[in-house]
Each structure stands twice: as C-alpha cells, then as structure tokens.
Design a protein around this motif. Structure first.
Motif, PDB file in Angstrom:
ATOM      1  N   ASP A 151       0.824  -1.211   0.000  1.00 24.07           N
ATOM      2  CA  ASP A 151       0.000   0.000   0.000  1.00 24.07           C
ATOM      3  C   ASP A 151       0.860   1.263   0.000  1.00 24.07           C
ATOM      4  OD1 ASP A 151       0.918  -0.053   2.635  1.00 24.07           O
ATOM      5  OD2 ASP A 151      -0.962   0.701   3.448  1.00 24.07           O
ATOM      6  N   ALA A 152       2.186   1.080  -0.028  1.00 27.54           N
ATOM      7  CA  ALA A 152       3.102   2.222  -0.010  1.00 27.54           C
ATOM      8  C   ALA A 152       4.296   1.968  -0.927  1.00 27.54           C
ATOM      9  CB  ALA A 152       3.567   2.478   1.416  1.00 27.54           C
ATOM     10  N   ALA A 153       4.077   1.218  -1.995  1.00 25.37           N
ATOM     11  CA  ALA A 153       5.176   0.810  -2.868  1.00 25.37           C
ATOM     12  C   ALA A 153       5.772   1.967  -3.661  1.00 25.37           C
ATOM     13  CB  ALA A 153       4.709  -0.289  -3.821  1.00 25.37           C
ATOM     14  N   VAL A 154       4.973   3.002  -3.931  1.00 21.03           N
ATOM     15  CA  VAL A 154       5.426   4.142  -4.724  1.00 21.03           C
ATOM     16  C   VAL A 154       5.095   5.418  -3.957  1.00 21.03           C
ATOM     17  CG1 VAL A 154       5.176   5.379  -6.917  1.00 21.03           C
ATOM     18  CG2 VAL A 154       5.018   2.876  -6.873  1.00 21.03           C
ATOM     19  N   THR A 155       6.072   6.305  -3.868  1.00 21.27           N
ATOM     20  CA  THR A 155       5.856   7.581  -3.178  1.00 21.27           C
ATOM     21  C   THR A 155       6.000   8.719  -4.180  1.00 21.27           C
ATOM     22  OG1 THR A 155       6.803   6.604  -1.193  1.00 21.27           O
ATOM     23  CG2 THR A 155       6.501   8.970  -1.186  1.00 21.27           C
ATOM     24  N   VAL A 156       4.977   9.563  -4.237  1.00 19.03           N
ATOM     25  CA  VAL A 156       4.933  10.683  -5.175  1.00 19.03           C
ATOM     26  C   VAL A 156       4.989  11.975  -4.370  1.00 19.03           C
ATOM     27  CG1 VAL A 156       3.632  11.759  -7.054  1.00 19.03           C
ATOM     28  CG2 VAL A 156       3.479   9.277  -6.692  1.00 19.03           C
ATOM     29  N   MET A 157       5.770  12.946  -4.867  1.00 21.45           N
ATOM     30  CA  MET A 157       5.936  14.223  -4.169  1.00 21.45           C
ATOM     31  C   MET A 157       5.785  15.370  -5.155  1.00 21.45           C
ATOM     32  SD  MET A 157       9.207  15.358  -1.910  1.00 21.45           S
ATOM     33  CE  MET A 157       9.043  16.720  -0.780  1.00 21.45           C
ATOM     34  N   SER A 158       5.297  16.502  -4.659  1.00 18.04           N
ATOM     35  CA  SER A 158       5.191  17.719  -5.462  1.00 18.04           C
ATOM     36  C   SER A 158       6.480  18.521  -5.359  1.00 18.04           C
ATOM     37  CB  SER A 158       4.030  18.588  -4.969  1.00 18.04           C
ATOM     38  OG  SER A 158       2.807  17.932  -5.142  1.00 18.04           O
ATOM     39  N   ALA A 159       7.017  18.930  -6.494  1.00 16.01           N
ATOM     40  CA  ALA A 159       8.256  19.715  -6.519  1.00 16.01           C
ATOM     41  C   ALA A 159       8.099  21.023  -5.748  1.00 16.01           C
ATOM     42  CB  ALA A 159       8.664  19.998  -7.957  1.00 16.01           C
ATOM     43  N   GLU A 160       6.894  21.566  -5.777  1.00 16.59           N
ATOM     44  CA  GLU A 160       6.653  22.835  -5.096  1.00 16.59           C
ATOM     45  C   GLU A 160       6.844  22.720  -3.586  1.00 16.59           C
ATOM     46  OE1 GLU A 160       4.517  22.848  -9.005  1.00 16.59           O
ATOM     47  OE2 GLU A 160       4.765  21.386  -7.403  1.00 16.59           O
ATOM     48  N   ASN A 161       6.844  21.485  -3.052  1.00 18.49           N
ATOM     49  CA  ASN A 161       7.000  21.278  -1.616  1.00 18.49           C
ATOM     50  C   ASN A 161       8.414  20.883  -1.194  1.00 18.49           C
ATOM     51  OD1 ASN A 161       4.327  21.910  -1.194  1.00 18.49           O
ATOM     52  ND2 ASN A 161       3.654  19.796  -1.341  1.00 18.49           N
ATOM     53  N   LEU A 162       9.331  20.773  -2.143  1.00 16.37           N
ATOM     54  CA  LEU A 162      10.709  20.483  -1.753  1.00 16.37           C
ATOM     55  C   LEU A 162      11.216  21.599  -0.832  1.00 16.37           C
ATOM     56  CD1 LEU A 162      12.328  19.267  -5.086  1.00 16.37           C
ATOM     57  CD2 LEU A 162      12.088  17.935  -2.975  1.00 16.37           C
ATOM     58  N   ASP A 215      16.314  17.285  -3.616  1.00 16.89           N
ATOM     59  CA  ASP A 215      15.583  16.573  -4.659  1.00 16.89           C
ATOM     60  C   ASP A 215      15.281  15.163  -4.172  1.00 16.89           C
ATOM     61  OD1 ASP A 215      17.923  15.047  -5.056  1.00 16.89           O
ATOM     62  OD2 ASP A 215      18.463  16.092  -6.896  1.00 16.89           O
ATOM     63  N   LEU A 216      14.915  14.268  -5.074  1.00 17.07           N
ATOM     64  CA  LEU A 216      14.532  12.915  -4.683  1.00 17.07           C
ATOM     65  C   LEU A 216      15.663  12.136  -4.027  1.00 17.07           C
ATOM     66  CD1 LEU A 216      12.239  11.647  -7.594  1.00 17.07           C
ATOM     67  CD2 LEU A 216      11.603  12.700  -5.428  1.00 17.07           C
ATOM     68  N   ARG A 217      16.902  12.454  -4.345  1.00 17.58           N
ATOM     69  CA  ARG A 217      18.018  11.760  -3.698  1.00 17.58           C
ATOM     70  C   ARG A 217      18.009  12.021  -2.187  1.00 17.58           C
ATOM     71  NH1 ARG A 217      22.734  14.389  -6.656  1.00 17.58           N
ATOM     72  NH2 ARG A 217      21.198  16.035  -6.501  1.00 17.58           N
ATOM     73  N   GLY A 225      15.835  21.419   9.906  1.00 21.31           N
ATOM     74  CA  GLY A 225      14.565  22.092   9.646  1.00 21.31           C
ATOM     75  C   GLY A 225      13.755  21.473   8.524  1.00 21.31           C
ATOM     76  N   ALA A 226      14.332  20.533   7.784  1.00 19.77           N
ATOM     77  CA  ALA A 226      13.615  19.933   6.648  1.00 19.77           C
ATOM     78  C   ALA A 226      12.432  19.090   7.097  1.00 19.77           C
ATOM     79  CB  ALA A 226      14.563  19.102   5.795  1.00 19.77           C
ATOM     80  N   GLN A 227      12.581  18.354   8.192  1.00 21.93           N
ATOM     81  CA  GLN A 227      11.468  17.534   8.661  1.00 21.93           C
ATOM     82  C   GLN A 227      10.259  18.415   8.961  1.00 21.93           C
ATOM     83  OE1 GLN A 227      12.087  15.336  12.322  1.00 21.93           O
ATOM     84  NE2 GLN A 227      10.222  14.146  12.034  1.00 21.93           N
ATOM     85  N   ARG A 228      10.475  19.514   9.636  1.00 24.03           N
ATOM     86  CA  ARG A 228       9.376  20.440   9.948  1.00 24.03           C
ATOM     87  C   ARG A 228       8.820  21.075   8.670  1.00 24.03           C
ATOM     88  NH1 ARG A 228       7.716  22.862  14.525  1.00 24.03           N
ATOM     89  NH2 ARG A 228       9.574  22.206  15.652  1.00 24.03           N
ATOM     90  N   ALA A 229       9.705  21.445   7.753  1.00 27.69           N
ATOM     91  CA  ALA A 229       9.271  22.078   6.500  1.00 27.69           C
ATOM     92  C   ALA A 229       8.414  21.143   5.652  1.00 27.69           C
ATOM     93  CB  ALA A 229      10.489  22.540   5.705  1.00 27.69           C
ATOM     94  N   LEU A 230       8.639  19.830   5.770  1.00 27.16           N
ATOM     95  CA  LEU A 230       7.889  18.857   4.977  1.00 27.16           C
ATOM     96  C   LEU A 230       6.629  18.352   5.667  1.00 27.16           C
ATOM     97  CD1 LEU A 230      10.846  16.813   3.494  1.00 27.16           C
ATOM     98  CD2 LEU A 230       9.174  18.179   2.225  1.00 27.16           C
ATOM     99  N   ARG A 231       6.368  18.800   6.882  1.00 34.35           N
ATOM    100  CA  ARG A 231       5.175  18.343   7.583  1.00 34.35           C
ATOM    101  C   ARG A 231       3.933  18.682   6.758  1.00 34.35           C
ATOM    102  NH1 ARG A 231       5.570  20.351  13.122  1.00 34.35           N
ATOM    103  NH2 ARG A 231       7.053  18.653  13.351  1.00 34.35           N
ATOM    104  N   ASN A 232       3.094  17.687   6.525  1.00 33.20           N
ATOM    105  CA  ASN A 232       1.856  17.785   5.732  1.00 33.20           C
ATOM    106  C   ASN A 232       2.092  18.050   4.244  1.00 33.20           C
ATOM    107  OD1 ASN A 232       0.178  17.345   7.999  1.00 33.20           O
ATOM    108  ND2 ASN A 232       0.470  19.476   8.594  1.00 33.20           N
ATOM    109  N   LYS A 233       3.330  17.935   3.791  1.00 33.13           N
ATOM    110  CA  LYS A 233       3.611  18.089   2.361  1.00 33.13           C
ATOM    111  C   LYS A 233       4.828  17.279   1.937  1.00 33.13           C
ATOM    112  CE  LYS A 233       5.187  22.685   3.542  1.00 33.13           C
ATOM    113  NZ  LYS A 233       5.324  24.043   3.179  1.00 33.13           N
ATOM    114  N   GLY A 234       4.961  16.098   2.535  1.00 35.21           N
ATOM    115  CA  GLY A 234       6.084  15.215   2.229  1.00 35.21           C
ATOM    116  C   GLY A 234       5.804  14.216   1.128  1.00 35.21           C
TER     117      GLY A 234
END
Length: 169
Positions: free
Chosen positions: A58-69, A78-80, A131-140
C-alpha cells in the motif's frame, strides 16, 4: 485533467535510510535517479527496494510535489534527499489522499491509489538539512499502490483524478 511535469524519478535497490539518522545514510550509488520507470500493478517500481514486498504494497510508490521540496533549507534538495520515487511539478499531490489518480507521460496512463501521506522523518534533517522535517510536515508526498502496469518517463505529463474526493481535476 491537469498538465504536469515529471521532473525526477528515483528507483533505489537498497534501503539507505535505516538505523539512526545520526549514523548517516548507508552507502549506495551516488545517484539513483532514472529517466523512466516500469510500474507493475500491485507490486511497485521494477528494481526498487519496495517492489513486490507484501508489507509495502500500500506504499510501494511515493509521489511528491516539486513545489514542496524544502529548497529554503537546501536549494539542491531533490529525490536523492527525500527518498521519494516520483517528483511532479504542477499539482499538489498531498491533497489527493483517498483518490485514484492517473499519470500519463506519453506511453499511456498509469493509475495509482493514493493511500496516505508520506510523513517526513528525522532523516530529512540529515539528508536535506536542519529544519527539513518540519518544513515537509503535511507536504512530504503520498504513498501509493499501483493499480495498473505501465511506464512513466521524465517530461510533460497529464494528471487526472479517476475517482475520489476531487474528480474535477
């Protein structure tokens, strides 16, 4: 239908963020980004660490919005760094939890069930920066199950909600 762009694709054969973040990532290739991915229904991305693993179906693929990096934390993020699989520009993917979406980059649509948010963990402060963990909260990003076989390539694509809370997209 929304015009989007597939900016990056990442297929990682090894789980590099295991153990304690203070120990740093496990060794691996310097760049696991690829120009195209093969998607298999119910299994994931061919060659990826979660491919065919029952615990991750149920979590095999993870998709992210570039605007939330979190580029304010690190402009080269980036994805790396985030360890997501598909980076899209032009859609707020985090708002589609509970939907079935179709992504078509040319070879034909690939459908995904958008199951749940991909919650950022403490590793984000190591791989991206403090600070990245906090910045990605609700948009990871979102964790998905592939519902069809297909191929996704870099470049222009269309995004469509097949069913779910917002079928007008």
């Amino acid at each position: 239908m929304i015009e989007v762009e597939v900016l990056q694709l990442l297929v990682s054969p090894a789980h590099r963020l295991a153990g304690r973040p203070a120990d740093g990532p496990a060794p691996g290739p310097s760049d696991e980004r690829v120009p195209r991915v093969e998607v298999r229904r119910g299994l994931g991305l061919v060659g990826d660490r979660y491919y065919g693993r029952p615990a991750h179906r149920d979590a095999a693929v993870t998709v992210m919005s570039a605007e939330n990096l979190p580029v304010d934390v690190d402009p080269s993020a980036d994805l790396r760094h985030t360890r997501r699989n598909i980076l899209l520009k032009g859609v707020d993917i985090d708002s589609f939890v509970g939907s079935v979406i179709a992504l078509d980059s040319g070879p034909g649509p690939v459908t995904f069930a958008v199951n749940r948010p991909a919650r950022p963990c403490a590793w984000m402060d190591v791989t991206v920066g403090p600070g990245a963990q906090r910045a990605l909260r609700n948009k990871g990003g979102v964790r998905c199950t592939p519902l069809s076989d297909g191929v996704i390539t870099l470049g222009p694509a269309t995004f469509r909600v097949v069913e779910g809370p917002d079928t007008a997209a």
